[in-house]
Design a protein around this motif. Structure first.
Motif, mmCIF file in Angstrom:
data_model
loop_
_atom_site.group_PDB
_atom_site.id
_atom_site.type_symbol
_atom_site.label_atom_id
_atom_site.label_comp_id
_atom_site.label_asym_id
_atom_site.label_seq_id
_atom_site.Cartn_x
_atom_site.Cartn_y
_atom_site.Cartn_z
ATOM 1 N N VAL A 148 -3.390 -11.567 5.748
ATOM 2 C CA VAL A 148 -4.290 -11.421 4.680
ATOM 3 C C VAL A 148 -4.795 -10.071 4.616
ATOM 4 C CG1 VAL A 148 -6.704 -12.228 3.664
ATOM 5 C CG2 VAL A 148 -5.077 -13.533 4.744
ATOM 6 N N ALA A 149 -5.193 -9.460 5.932
ATOM 7 C CA ALA A 149 -5.658 -8.039 5.880
ATOM 8 C C ALA A 149 -4.556 -7.014 5.181
ATOM 9 C CB ALA A 149 -6.108 -7.781 7.224
ATOM 10 N N VAL A 150 -3.378 -7.166 5.731
ATOM 11 C CA VAL A 150 -2.297 -6.184 5.453
ATOM 12 C C VAL A 150 -2.115 -6.570 3.757
ATOM 13 C CG1 VAL A 150 0.139 -5.629 5.330
ATOM 14 C CG2 VAL A 150 -1.171 -6.266 7.309
ATOM 15 N N ALA A 151 -2.270 -7.508 3.196
ATOM 16 C CA ALA A 151 -1.975 -7.957 1.775
ATOM 17 C C ALA A 151 -3.042 -7.330 1.073
ATOM 18 C CB ALA A 151 -1.710 -9.496 1.461
ATOM 19 N N SER A 152 -4.397 -7.634 1.552
ATOM 20 C CA SER A 152 -5.724 -7.026 1.067
ATOM 21 C C SER A 152 -5.732 -5.534 0.831
ATOM 22 C CB SER A 152 -6.985 -7.480 1.874
ATOM 23 O OG SER A 152 -7.020 -8.918 1.760
ATOM 24 N N ALA A 153 -5.097 -4.675 1.880
ATOM 25 C CA ALA A 153 -5.216 -3.388 1.842
ATOM 26 C C ALA A 153 -4.110 -2.999 0.774
ATOM 27 C CB ALA A 153 -4.524 -3.021 3.112
ATOM 28 N N CYS A 154 -3.165 -3.719 0.471
ATOM 29 C CA CYS A 154 -2.208 -3.379 -0.410
ATOM 30 C C CYS A 154 -2.933 -3.526 -1.850
ATOM 31 C CB CYS A 154 -0.969 -4.179 -0.361
ATOM 32 S SG CYS A 154 0.005 -3.664 1.167
ATOM 33 N N GLY A 155 -3.335 -4.677 -1.853
ATOM 34 C CA GLY A 155 -3.991 -5.255 -3.342
ATOM 35 C C GLY A 155 -5.255 -4.325 -3.708
ATOM 36 N N ILE A 156 -6.028 -3.716 -2.521
ATOM 37 C CA ILE A 156 -7.107 -2.682 -2.863
ATOM 38 C C ILE A 156 -6.616 -1.429 -3.288
ATOM 39 C CG2 ILE A 156 -8.952 -1.232 -1.809
ATOM 40 C CD1 ILE A 156 -9.527 -3.772 -0.003
ATOM 41 N N THR A 157 -5.345 -1.111 -2.752
ATOM 42 C CA THR A 157 -4.703 0.223 -3.222
ATOM 43 C C THR A 157 -4.273 -0.035 -4.682
ATOM 44 O OG1 THR A 157 -3.861 0.667 -0.969
ATOM 45 C CG2 THR A 157 -2.881 1.673 -2.923
ATOM 46 N N LEU A 158 -3.717 -1.031 -5.017
ATOM 47 C CA LEU A 158 -3.389 -1.575 -6.390
ATOM 48 C C LEU A 158 -4.525 -1.362 -7.307
ATOM 49 C CD1 LEU A 158 -0.682 -2.306 -7.929
ATOM 50 C CD2 LEU A 158 -1.225 -4.606 -7.455
#
Length: 281
Positions: free
Chosen positions: A62-72
């Motif tokens: 979830v943390a990795v995907a959240s970092a990607c999502g925040i960047t997006l």
């Protein structure tokens, strides 16, 4: 098993193909966030220490995907500076070579925090590169996918037919140097067909990776294609090394008949950032 593999493959195609071919790049970016979350979960399961809490893999994914999502959300699909791709490429070339030289016995001795941090960096860079590749155009995105698939398929058949010298017996006994050369030859033939066949006679939404490399001259084009072919093998071997280090056959069973998400995207992880780096030339 074959029926299960076919059903899983059909379901994946039904989900992925619309996101790949729709003109808007956002559905593909959002869909790949789910894949990155699953890959992060698998990475943490393979690399977390035995004493780690059971919730760690889920939180890591979830943390990795959240970092990607925040960047997006923060930057959209705006292209990052070119040096980001070159940095990711250097990390893969240097770090991948170092890890493969150490082999499965050395990998567990690396600190757990370092292995998790490396996984987060690798997955984040791969997702960012995939999302940016789609933003550049479907033809560009597909050319990278097809490069990796061609390298894998040609290496498989070339290795079965001509394989004599083992590539990395302690990591993946089935791979041979002849398979690597066959994969590279397959990629070169694919590039010729794509540029002088498809793009010479049909219109696409964007130039392919092969066309962008061709514009840099024959030497750069050949070296770039050979590098990407080689790095697809490094990505495959790197994931095999991690699995062998912990005695796992597959990264998970999320994809029935196919193993896990990492098993399907391992060769893509180094290739996408490097493809973006080379295209920036």
């Amino acid at each position: 098993m074959l029926k299960q593999r076919i059903i899983t493959a059909l379901v994946l195609l039904a989900v992925l193909l619309p996101a790949v071919f729709v003109a808007n790049p956002w559905p593909f970016a959002l869909l790949t966030l789910l894949l990155i979350a699953a890959a992060g979960w698998e990475w943490a399961k393979l690399n977390a220490a035995a004493a780690s809490p059971s919730w760690l893999p889920g939180v890591f994914g979830v943390a990795v995907a959240s970092a990607c999502g925040i960047t997006l959300l923060g930057h959209g699909l705006q292209a990052p500076p070119d040096w980001c791709w070159w940095l990711a490429g250097v990390v893969w070339v240097a770090g991948g070579s170092y890890a493969l030289r150490g082999g499965p016995k050395a990998w567990p001795h690396a600190p757990t925090g370092l292995r998790l941090a490396l996984g987060a960096l690798v997955l984040f860079a791969a997702w960012l590169a995939m999302a940016q590749a789609k933003a550049m155009g479907t033809n560009f995105l597909l050319s990278i996918f097809c490069l990796v698939w061609m390298a894998d398929v040609a290496a498989y058949f070339g290795g079965r037919t001509f394989g004599r010298r083992k590539l990395a017996p302690s990591i993946s006994p089935g791979k041979s140097w002849e398979g690597v050369w066959s994969g590279m030859l397959g990629v070169l033939l694919l590039a010729l067909l794509w540029v002088h066949g498809l793009e010479a006679h049909f219109s696409f939404d964007s130039p392919s990776l092969f066309m962008l490399l061709k514009r840099q001259g024959l030497i750069v084009s050949l070296l770039g294609l050979l590098l990407l072919s080689a790095m697809s093998v490094v990505g495959d071997l790197f994931e095999s090394l991690i699995k062998r280090a912990v005695g796992a056959k597959d990264s998970s069973q999320l994809l029935p008949g196919h193993g896990g998400v990492l098993d399907r995207v391992d060769a893509l992880l180094p290739v996408f950032p490097l493809a973006l780096a080379l295209s920036s030339l």
